[in-house]
Design a protein around this motif. Structure first.
Motif, PDB file in Angstrom:
ATOM      1  N   GLY A   1       0.817  -1.217   0.000  1.00 28.06           N
ATOM      2  CA  GLY A   1       0.000   0.000   0.000  1.00 28.06           C
ATOM      3  C   GLY A   1       0.847   1.261   0.000  1.00 28.06           C
ATOM      4  N   ARG A   2       1.956   1.245   0.737  1.00 27.41           N
ATOM      5  CA  ARG A   2       2.789   2.456   0.869  1.00 27.41           C
ATOM      6  C   ARG A   2       3.614   2.766  -0.367  1.00 27.41           C
ATOM      7  NH1 ARG A   2       4.101   0.275   5.729  1.00 27.41           N
ATOM      8  NH2 ARG A   2       6.079  -0.517   4.951  1.00 27.41           N
ATOM      9  N   ALA A   3       4.033   1.714  -1.093  1.00 24.65           N
ATOM     10  CA  ALA A   3       5.025   1.889  -2.154  1.00 24.65           C
ATOM     11  C   ALA A   3       4.624   2.948  -3.185  1.00 24.65           C
ATOM     12  CB  ALA A   3       5.299   0.548  -2.835  1.00 24.65           C
ATOM     13  N   ALA A   4       3.341   2.954  -3.560  1.00 25.89           N
ATOM     14  CA  ALA A   4       2.907   3.881  -4.613  1.00 25.89           C
ATOM     15  C   ALA A   4       2.841   5.320  -4.111  1.00 25.89           C
ATOM     16  CB  ALA A   4       1.553   3.452  -5.170  1.00 25.89           C
ATOM     17  N   THR A   5       2.893   5.538  -2.783  1.00 21.53           N
ATOM     18  CA  THR A   5       2.736   6.890  -2.242  1.00 21.53           C
ATOM     19  C   THR A   5       4.075   7.549  -1.931  1.00 21.53           C
ATOM     20  OG1 THR A   5       2.722   6.206   0.089  1.00 21.53           O
ATOM     21  CG2 THR A   5       0.624   6.080  -1.098  1.00 21.53           C
ATOM     22  N   ARG A   6       5.186   6.814  -2.051  1.00 24.86           N
ATOM     23  CA  ARG A   6       6.482   7.353  -1.623  1.00 24.86           C
ATOM     24  C   ARG A   6       7.005   8.478  -2.505  1.00 24.86           C
ATOM     25  NH1 ARG A   6       7.083   6.041   3.569  1.00 24.86           N
ATOM     26  NH2 ARG A   6       7.926   3.971   4.015  1.00 24.86           N
ATOM     27  N   ARG A   7       6.956   8.268  -3.826  1.00 23.02           N
ATOM     28  CA  ARG A   7       7.567   9.250  -4.732  1.00 23.02           C
ATOM     29  C   ARG A   7       6.590   9.681  -5.812  1.00 23.02           C
ATOM     30  NH1 ARG A   7      13.680   8.522  -6.680  1.00 23.02           N
ATOM     31  NH2 ARG A   7      13.471  10.781  -6.690  1.00 23.02           N
ATOM     32  N   GLU A   8       6.546  10.981  -6.043  1.00 25.21           N
ATOM     33  CA  GLU A   8       5.740  11.562  -7.114  1.00 25.21           C
ATOM     34  C   GLU A   8       6.089  10.896  -8.451  1.00 25.21           C
ATOM     35  OE1 GLU A   8       3.872  14.543  -6.361  1.00 25.21           O
ATOM     36  OE2 GLU A   8       2.967  14.333  -8.348  1.00 25.21           O
ATOM     37  N   GLY A   9       5.074  10.458  -9.203  1.00 22.36           N
ATOM     38  CA  GLY A   9       5.314   9.935 -10.545  1.00 22.36           C
ATOM     39  C   GLY A   9       5.729   8.466 -10.586  1.00 22.36           C
ATOM     40  N   TYR A  10       5.829   7.821  -9.430  1.00 20.92           N
ATOM     41  CA  TYR A  10       6.191   6.399  -9.406  1.00 20.92           C
ATOM     42  C   TYR A  10       4.965   5.571  -9.041  1.00 20.92           C
ATOM     43  CZ  TYR A  10      11.251   7.273  -9.310  1.00 20.92           C
ATOM     44  OH  TYR A  10      12.531   7.625  -9.618  1.00 20.92           O
ATOM     45  N   ASN A  11       4.810   4.421  -9.705  1.00 17.79           N
ATOM     46  CA  ASN A  11       3.826   3.466  -9.207  1.00 17.79           C
ATOM     47  C   ASN A  11       4.553   2.510  -8.260  1.00 17.79           C
ATOM     48  OD1 ASN A  11       5.193   1.707 -10.906  1.00 17.79           O
ATOM     49  ND2 ASN A  11       3.659   1.828 -12.527  1.00 17.79           N
ATOM     50  N   ALA A  12       3.795   1.602  -7.617  1.00 19.79           N
ATOM     51  CA  ALA A  12       4.403   0.727  -6.609  1.00 19.79           C
ATOM     52  C   ALA A  12       5.562  -0.072  -7.192  1.00 19.79           C
ATOM     53  CB  ALA A  12       3.339  -0.210  -6.029  1.00 19.79           C
TER      54      ALA A  12
END
Ligand code: HEC
Length: 152
Positions: free
Chosen positions: A94-105
């Motif tokens: 769940g967290r992975a996609a929210t870490r960096r702008e423009g990145y998916n998980a």
């Protein structure tokens, strides 16, 4: 030998058709491999610039093999508890996609494993996670580990 003029025209026309089909199949042969080459960068080249392809590739990866690797190449020692050397992996899908702008998980996890210092998670230090997984693991290994992490 005396052919009527129309026979010559028919022969020229037939030759023209043969040449066209020879060149046609040639360019088909040349085009097909170059389409496939763009899909498989090596793990040591860091973050892939494609984000559509990696989702599809991870869907076909092997999470059981990823779990085995996670437990044998050292990840588990830092990533399985709350006060470990690295962040606990519980809930990482769940967290992975929210870490960096423009990145998916998938692309975030790929980068986290193959170039850990590109982004350092809050409250943790750069340089603690080994920097050499891109050369130790094959590209397929990295995809298998990502598939495993997405189950957590
Ligand atoms: C020596 C300890 C150590 C080992 C071994 C290690 N890591 Fe890490 N890892 C860290 C630390 C510290 C961080 C946080 C700092 C950073 O972002 O680089 C981190 C960050 C991460 C993140 C980002 C987590 C988040 O919450 O955003 C992922 C994903 C990750 N590691 C995966 C792995 C995988 C997969 C392996 C094994 C192939 C591995 N790590 C091995 C210490 C380690």
């Amino acid at each position: 030998m005396n052919f009527p003029r129309s026979t010559g025209i028919v022969i020229l026309f037939a030759l023209f058709i043969v040449l066209l089909s020879v060149f046609g199949s040639f360019s088909a042969l040349v085009n097909i491999p170059s389409l496939q080459l763009t899909r498989t960068p090596h793990a040591s080249q860091g973050t892939p610039t494609f984000t559509v392809g990696i989702v599809e590739v991870v869907q076909h990866a092997n999470p059981q093999h990823g779990e085995q690797l996670f437990n044998t190449v050292g990840c588990a020692g830092c990533h399985l508890q709350d006060n470990g050397a690295g962040p606990n992996m519980n809930g990482i899908s769940g967290r992975a996609a929210t870490r960096r702008e423009g990145y998916n998980a998938e692309s975030y996890l790929y980068e986290s494993i193959t170039s850990p210092n590109a982004f350092v998670v809050n409250e943790y230090q750069a340089g603690v996670m080994p920097q050499n997984f891109a050369s130790v693991l094959s590209q397929q290994d990295v995809y298998d580990i990502i598939a495993y992490l997405l189950t957590k």
